[in-house]
Design an enzyme around this catalytic site. Structure first.
Site, PDB file in Angstrom:
ATOM      1  N   CYS A   1      36.001  12.753 -24.228  1.00 22.57           N
ATOM      2  CA  CYS A   1      35.234  13.753 -23.464  1.00 22.57           C
ATOM      3  C   CYS A   1      36.150  14.504 -22.513  1.00 22.57           C
ATOM      4  O   CYS A   1      36.459  14.022 -21.417  1.00 22.57           O
ATOM      5  CB  CYS A   1      34.097  13.086 -22.700  1.00 22.57           C
ATOM      6  SG  CYS A   1      33.110  14.261 -21.759  1.00 22.57           S
TER       7      CYS A   1
ATOM      8  N   CYS B   1      34.593  15.359 -19.139  1.00 22.38           N
ATOM      9  CA  CYS B   1      34.515  14.216 -18.213  1.00 22.38           C
ATOM     10  C   CYS B   1      35.896  13.898 -17.633  1.00 22.38           C
ATOM     11  O   CYS B   1      36.038  13.622 -16.442  1.00 22.38           O
ATOM     12  CB  CYS B   1      34.021  12.955 -18.915  1.00 22.38           C
ATOM     13  SG  CYS B   1      32.662  13.189 -20.036  1.00 22.38           S
ATOM     14  N   ASP B   2      36.904  13.884 -18.467  1.00 22.08           N
ATOM     15  CA  ASP B   2      38.189  13.294 -18.063  1.00 22.08           C
ATOM     16  C   ASP B   2      39.354  14.278 -17.933  1.00 22.08           C
ATOM     17  O   ASP B   2      40.423  13.900 -17.461  1.00 22.08           O
ATOM     18  CB  ASP B   2      38.577  12.201 -19.084  1.00 22.08           C
ATOM     19  CG  ASP B   2      37.537  11.087 -19.119  1.00 22.08           C
ATOM     20  OD1 ASP B   2      36.962  10.799 -18.054  1.00 22.08           O
ATOM     21  OD2 ASP B   2      37.291  10.528 -20.195  1.00 22.08           O
TER      22      ASP B   2
END
Ligand code: NDP
Length: 326
Positions: A140, A143-144
């Site tokens: 992701c 997300c990261d």
């Protein structure tokens, strides 16, 4: 209904942000929800390290901690959170039947499906090792990606997700190398062109990752092989992103619910309703576009509200029909 069969007003399947949010709303609406956690209690977020984009956590929070807080919040309102895996359903009648671990049978007035989706990985031993260590493997980018600001990263995939994520990473990272296993993209032309026209994205066609390299703690590079000429190379990178698709966890519903060709549950637009009355869906099981914790939580709320209104309408009907016979 045998003596051992339980009857519940609201059964929630899945324990990610969608399931727990549905539980919080359903419990506060006196629906006495029962939530089955499934095989990965806490869902996909338990495989993430830091979550910085969920509103309300200015300093960020780890995925597992956030899920523990959501669980505690659901339990505060007396959600019955249980271990167990729903292995079979029967949505053919007016009462929806589900089976836990192929044994216990539950009859439900409403069911909220929050079973999520599972990111696909390449399956390399080294990839799984650094994924488990939280040391630089992710599925992701949104997300990261932030953790790789100014660094070099590698992303695998050639679909719309991979292009979107590579483009997202290109705005944060120094360099993004994209590994495409064939000599063409699967992505739409517009998405592929955006990637091709981005200066700090290098595309390596006909290329497979054969090993994720690291120092035992974190990723330091990727060993790749050209699958046409067999040439191998080591790329330096601190992040290894995999964007080769997701598999929605919806197999057990396929005989009853409308699914798209990938297996995502088709909800009625703007609602959490499925094609079966009293069965609602929230989170990634129906979402191949946004796939964020906060959107999953939002649709969990929608599902509980839709379920509550469905039950209220059913009760009203019941009152009308009984009063007719009084
Ligand atoms: P897709 O299934 O469309 O693409 C998966 C990609 O991963 C393919 O290019 C595939 O390669 C590659 N791949 C699969 N397995 C491997 C492997 N083992 N090694 C290397 N590469 C591999 O998944 P997406 O998540 O990209 O998209 C899912 C759906 O969501 C699509 O319908 C897409 O259009 C849609 N979507 C739309 C977006 C938008 O419109 N903004 C954004 C994101 C997704 P190959 O091509 O060789 O099979």
């Amino acid at each position: 209904m045998s003596d051992s069969t339980e009857r519940v007003k609201c059964l929630i399947i899945g324990s990610g942000p969608a399931g727990y949010t549905a539980a919080i709303y359903a419990a506060r609406a006196n629906m006495e929800p029962v939530l089955y956690q499934g095989t990965q209690p806490g869902g996909q977020l338990t495989t993430t390290t830091e979550v910085e984009n969920f509103p309300g956590y200015p300093e960020g929070i780890t995925g597992p901690e956030m899920m523990m807080e959501l669980k505690a919040q659901a339990e505060r309102f007396e959600t019955d959170v249980r271990d167990g895996w729903i292995t079979k359903v029967d949505f053919s009648g007016s009462v929806h039947k589900v089976w836990v671990n192929d044994a216990k049978e539950i009859h439900c007035d409403t069911v909220i499906i929050s079973t999520g989706a599972t990111a696909k990985y390449l399956g390399l031993e080294s990839e799984q090792k650094y994924l488990k260590l939280g040391g630089g493997v992710s599925a992701c980018a949104i997300c990261d990606g932030f953790f790789y600001k100014g660094q070099d990263v590698v992303i695998v995939g050639a679909g719309d997700s991979a292009c979107e994520e590579a483009h997202y990473l290109s705005k944060l990272c120094k360099k993004v190398t994209m590994l495409v296993r064939r000599d063409v993209f699967r992505a739409s032309k517009i998405m592929a062109n955006r990637v091709k026209n981005t200066e700090n994205i290098e595309i390596m066609f006909n290329t497979n990752a054969i090993e994720v390299l690291g120092d035992g703690q974190v990723v330091t590079g990727v060993h790749v092989r050209n699958n046409v000429n067999g040439k191998e190379k080591e790329l330096q990178a601190t992040g290894f992103f995999v964007a080769i698709g997701h598999k929605p966890n919806t197999d057990i519903f396929k005989d009853y619910l409308d699914l798209d060709e990938t297996g995502y549950i088709i909800n009625k637009p703007g609602t959490s309703k499925t094609n079966v009355e009293g069965v609602f869906v929230s989170g990634d099981a129906a979402d191949h576009v946004y796939r964020q914790a906060v959107t999953a939580a939002g649709t969990g709320c929608m599902a509980a509200l839709d379920a509550e209104r469905y039950l209220a309408a059913k009760d009203a009907d019941f009152e009308v029909s009984t009063s007719t016979y009084n």
